[in-house]
Design an enzyme around this catalytic site. Structure first.
Site, short mmCIF file in Angstrom:
data_model
loop_
_atom_site.label_atom_id
_atom_site.label_comp_id
_atom_site.label_asym_id
_atom_site.label_seq_id
_atom_site.Cartn_x
_atom_site.Cartn_y
_atom_site.Cartn_z
N ARG A 154 40.43 40.94 44.34
CA ARG A 154 41.03 40.32 43.14
C ARG A 154 41.54 41.37 42.16
O ARG A 154 42.64 41.24 41.63
CB ARG A 154 40.02 39.40 42.45
N ASN A 200 38.21 34.23 43.79
CA ASN A 200 37.44 34.00 45.00
C ASN A 200 37.19 32.51 45.15
O ASN A 200 37.09 31.79 44.15
CB ASN A 200 36.09 34.71 44.94
#
Length: 98
Positions: free
Chosen positions: A25, A43
């Site tokens: 990320r 996520n």
């Protein structure tokens, strides 16, 4: 660039493989900002990373190509994409897991 420009495209991507716990990320946010994209990455509880990329088609395509590689510790198996619609954020952010 304006996140709402009519020249922009929006694509939602689901990245599958060893993509959590490897800074995916943060890496996605960094790379997307370099390309001038808006959107987010998060996520998912199923072990995937989901991302929204908004910007010029060329930049979005480049980001999707980068996602197929991922950061050094990732092992990307598949990137599934679909067109996206909705409210465009004014930056690229990392969102909480869903």
């Amino acid at each position: 660039m304006d996140g709402k420009s009519q020249d922009n495209v929006a694509v939602r991507a689901r990245i599958k493989g060893e993509v959590q716990g490897v800074w995916f990320r943060g890496w996605t946010q960094q790379e997307a900002q370099k390309l001038g994209l808006f959107g987010w990455a998060r996520n998912r509880e199923d072990g995937t990373v989901e991302a929204l990329f908004i910007g010029p088609q060329v930049a979005v395509n480049e980001m999707l190509a980068l996602c197929k590689l991922g950061p050094p510790a990732a092992q990307v198996r598949e990137v599934v994409t679909e067109p996206a619609q909705g409210i465009a954020p004014k930056r690229f952010e990392v969102k909480p897991t869903v």
